[in-house]
Enzyme design. Structure first.
Site, short mmCIF file in Angstrom:
data_model
loop_
_atom_site.label_atom_id
_atom_site.label_comp_id
_atom_site.label_asym_id
_atom_site.label_seq_id
_atom_site.Cartn_x
_atom_site.Cartn_y
_atom_site.Cartn_z
N LYS A 454 0.81 -1.22 0.00
CA LYS A 454 0.00 0.00 0.00
C LYS A 454 0.85 1.28 0.00
O LYS A 454 2.04 1.24 0.34
CB LYS A 454 -0.95 -0.03 1.20
CG LYS A 454 -1.96 -1.18 1.12
CD LYS A 454 -2.95 -1.15 2.27
CE LYS A 454 -3.98 -2.27 2.11
NZ LYS A 454 -4.97 -2.26 3.21
N ARG A 529 -1.07 -15.11 2.56
CA ARG A 529 -1.96 -14.64 3.63
C ARG A 529 -1.31 -14.89 4.99
O ARG A 529 -1.43 -14.08 5.92
CB ARG A 529 -3.32 -15.31 3.54
CG ARG A 529 -4.08 -14.95 2.26
CD ARG A 529 -5.56 -15.28 2.35
NE ARG A 529 -6.25 -14.47 3.35
CZ ARG A 529 -6.62 -13.21 3.17
NH1 ARG A 529 -6.36 -12.59 2.04
NH2 ARG A 529 -7.24 -12.56 4.14
N THR A 535 -5.61 -9.00 9.62
CA THR A 535 -5.91 -7.68 9.05
C THR A 535 -5.56 -6.55 10.01
O THR A 535 -5.03 -5.51 9.61
CB THR A 535 -7.41 -7.61 8.68
OG1 THR A 535 -7.71 -8.67 7.78
CG2 THR A 535 -7.73 -6.28 8.01
N ARG A 549 2.26 -7.37 8.53
CA ARG A 549 1.38 -6.38 9.15
C ARG A 549 1.78 -6.07 10.59
O ARG A 549 1.61 -4.95 11.06
CB ARG A 549 -0.07 -6.88 9.08
CG ARG A 549 -0.67 -6.75 7.67
CD ARG A 549 -1.98 -7.47 7.53
NE ARG A 549 -2.62 -7.19 6.24
CZ ARG A 549 -3.56 -7.95 5.70
NH1 ARG A 549 -3.97 -9.05 6.33
NH2 ARG A 549 -4.10 -7.63 4.54
N ASN A 559 -2.63 -1.15 6.80
CA ASN A 559 -2.02 -2.39 7.31
C ASN A 559 -0.98 -2.97 6.36
O ASN A 559 -0.71 -4.16 6.35
CB ASN A 559 -3.10 -3.43 7.63
CG ASN A 559 -3.95 -3.78 6.43
OD1 ASN A 559 -3.75 -3.24 5.33
ND2 ASN A 559 -4.91 -4.67 6.62
N HIS A 562 -1.96 -6.28 1.03
CA HIS A 562 -3.25 -6.91 0.73
C HIS A 562 -2.96 -8.14 -0.13
O HIS A 562 -1.94 -8.22 -0.82
CB HIS A 562 -4.16 -5.94 -0.02
CG HIS A 562 -5.41 -6.57 -0.56
ND1 HIS A 562 -6.50 -6.86 0.24
CD2 HIS A 562 -5.73 -6.99 -1.83
CE1 HIS A 562 -7.44 -7.43 -0.50
NE2 HIS A 562 -7.00 -7.50 -1.76
#
Length: 589
Positions: A454, A529, A535, A549, A559, A562
């Site tokens: 991000k 993941r 999350t 994260r 966070n 993704h």
């Protein structure tokens, strides 16, 4: 006569000093596979030898031999080595050597030497003055090689453009370069910075579309190769006809030195070759020595160390009983030996899979017992990575049978973990890099997932995340930097479009460029993941403190990363974000 060398299929067996001395009386070329008694000759090369024997049809000029280093004084420096070594003797003088089962280089060497012998016999050329190889122990071998090396190694940089990487043409281009006789020293996939693109393509700066070209070159992953011309004069690339079934990955340790008039290499020889192969439009080449060294310093600042580090992957397998009884002990040894476990899984082999994996025992009385035990419960398959990993693992586990291991390598894992009722090695390792690649793909079929870093992540943090991605075994198959406006964001976040917090997500994504990637490895969706973590970064710090994260997230919205939730979602999102992307032909197992 007793002790006389015997023909075993196409190769003569030489297992004593007297037979070695007798072999050196051969006229023409003799190709010698040097082997250890406990691991045997290199079976992977025998189809090539048989093919050459049939095609060249030169029984008086071409001979193939397997030589057991354990019993031949001359070959003492090759004892206790597992890596295949091929020596080339011309009229009794050892004039060349190739390490590893490198089929293309061995094929090229044999063909060239036989063609020379034909021309000499026909009076079309004078016999070259060869320098004979002197065998030395591996501890001082590097020093012995220096006298044959050129003072300065010349390198070439090849940049395969983003559109070629997107459509998976980079593998084809790399194979063609290798098949032309060049040596791949190091490679990397990365997005070029604007400054790097402008520097590398400065010769195009005056062209009217240069700004658009820089934008294109920084829009996605490029595949950067540093290659060398090896130790030999390169063939005329215009006449080279590559064999698509062969792939060269090792450098030829060639000491074949001929007295002849030097031939000046053409500056654009590789460029011309790639044009002939119809792939030059997908890549750019830099051969100017000053510029090459400059760009190597920028793109690969640790080039010398990286070049000398020969990282190899191999498949390792713990058979069912060993896995059940001594798993942790074996894994500790693997860790202590410097291996990194990239992937591991438990798998119950089918009878067909067990027979394929244990085919070397098929003529033994206990073969049925082996298959019964191999299918009796889960085995543990692992992908191991280490400097010279394949050979180190083979040396560590030892021969395939306990009897051979006790005789030749009593300190091996084969002896340490021997089972009384089954006289085979309880551990398995791939026989060659080519076999390792096939076996890894079979037991760990690749999968793609979409990943996103991000905008709030800093450049330094992004580099740390990319390093972590690579260290955990992911290949970054595609990458692009993009500001995710509402239209672009919907391609990734379509399943939460109607949620109350969706506008907040869009606000975060609009703050700057995101890095969108396709990550590839076995079990990629769930592994990514797991690496991302929960999350909520606060929850991640409690439940998954080593996750991305936990380290880089500051809130549920910011966070850090993704990723796709399912394989179906990954496939759909990748096709929307990378429309021209061609996924690998993945096969499930």
């Amino acid at each position: 006569m007793a002790g006389k060398k015997r023909e075993i299929q196409l190769q003569a067996v030489v297992n004593s000093q007297s037979l070695w001395d007798e072999m050196l009386q051969n006229k023409g070329l003799t190709v010698i596979d040097v082997y250890q008694a406990w691991c045997g000759p290199c079976k992977a090369m025998q189809p090539l030898f048989r093919k050459l024997k049939n095609e060249l049809n030169e029984d008086e000029l071409l001979h193939f031999v397997v030589a057991e280093a354990d019993n031949i004084v001359t070959l003492q420096p090759f004892r206790d080595k597992c890596e295949p070594v091929f020596l080339f003797s011309v009229n009794g003088k050892i004039i060349a050597r190739i390490n590893g089962a490198n089929a293309p280089l061995v094929n090229k060497k044999i063909t060239n030497l036989i063609n020379e012998e034909k021309k000499i016999a026909a009076g079309e050329m004078v016999r070259p003055q060869y320098r004979e190889i002197v065998f030395v122990d591996s501890d001082v071998e590097d020093a012995g090689e220096v006298q044959y090396e050129s003072a300065e190694q010349l390198y070439i940089i090849v940049i395969i453009k983003p559109d070629a990487v997107m459509t998976r043409k980079s593998l084809e281009i790399k194979k063609k370069i290798i098949e032309a006789g060049f040596v791949l020293e190091i490679e990397d996939k990365r997005v070029l910075t604007e400054q790097q693109a402008r520097e590398f393509y400065s010769r195009k700066a005056e062209e009217p579309d240069f700004e658009d070209f820089v934008l294109f070159m920084t829009s996605g992953l490029s595949h950067i190769l540093v290659i060398s011309q090896g130790d030999e004069e390169q063939p005329d690339l215009k006449e080279t006809e590559p064999d698509p079934e062969m792939e060269a990955k090792e450098a030829d340790e060639d000491y074949h030195e001929e007295v002849r008039t030097p031939v000046k290499k053409k500056h654009d020889s590789l460029q011309e070759y790639l044009e002939i192969q119809h792939v030059s439009q997908f890549c750019d080449i830099e051969e100017n020595l000053t510029d090459v060294n400059h760009f190597i310093d920028i793109l690969f600042p640790d080039f010398k160390n990286m070049k000398n580090l020969k990282l190899e992957k191999t498949l390792a397998l713990l058979r069912p009983r060993l896995f059940q009884e001594k798993r942790e002990h074996v894994l500790k040894i693997i860790e202590d030996e410097g291996f990194k476990i990239l992937m591991q899984r438990e798998i119950v082999l089918s009878e067909e899979e067990a027979q394929t994996l244990c085919r070397e025992y098929e003529n033994e009385d206990y073969f049925e017992n082996v298959i019964e035990q191999m299918t009796s419960g889960p085995s543990l398959a692992l992908v191991l990575l280490r400097d010279c990993g394949l050979q180190h693992w083979k040396n560590l586990i030892g021969p395939s049978s306990v009897e051979k291991a006790k005789e030749h390598l009593p300190e091996s894992l084969c002896v340490q973990f021997a089972m009384e009722d089954l006289p085979i090695n309880q551990l398995y390792g791939s026989d060659s890099l080519e076999e390792a690649e096939k076996e890894i793909q079979y037991f760990f079929p690749s999968q793609d997932t979409l990943a996103l870093i991000k905008p709030h992540i800093t450049h330094e943090q992004r580099e740390e995340i990319l390093k972590l991605i690579r260290e955990t075994g992911f290949e970054i198959t595609q990458m692009k930097e993009v500001v995710l406006n509402e239209e672009e964001a919907e391609k990734i976040y379509s399943k939460i479009k109607g949620r109350d917090f969706y506008q907040d997500v869009l606000q975060v994504l609009s703050e700057g460029p995101s890095l969108v990637m396709v990550l590839t490895k076995w079990n990629a969706v769930s592994d990514w993941r797991r690496l991302m973590g929960p999350t909520d970064p606060d929850e991640a710090k409690l439940l998954s403190p080593d996750s991305i994260r936990a380290h880089f997230g500051s809130s549920t919205l910011k966070n850090a990363v993704h990723g796709s939730s399912t394989v179906y979602e990954a496939t759909e999102t990748i096709s929307r974000m990378f429309e021209d992307f061609i996924p690998e032909n993945h096969e499930g197992n």
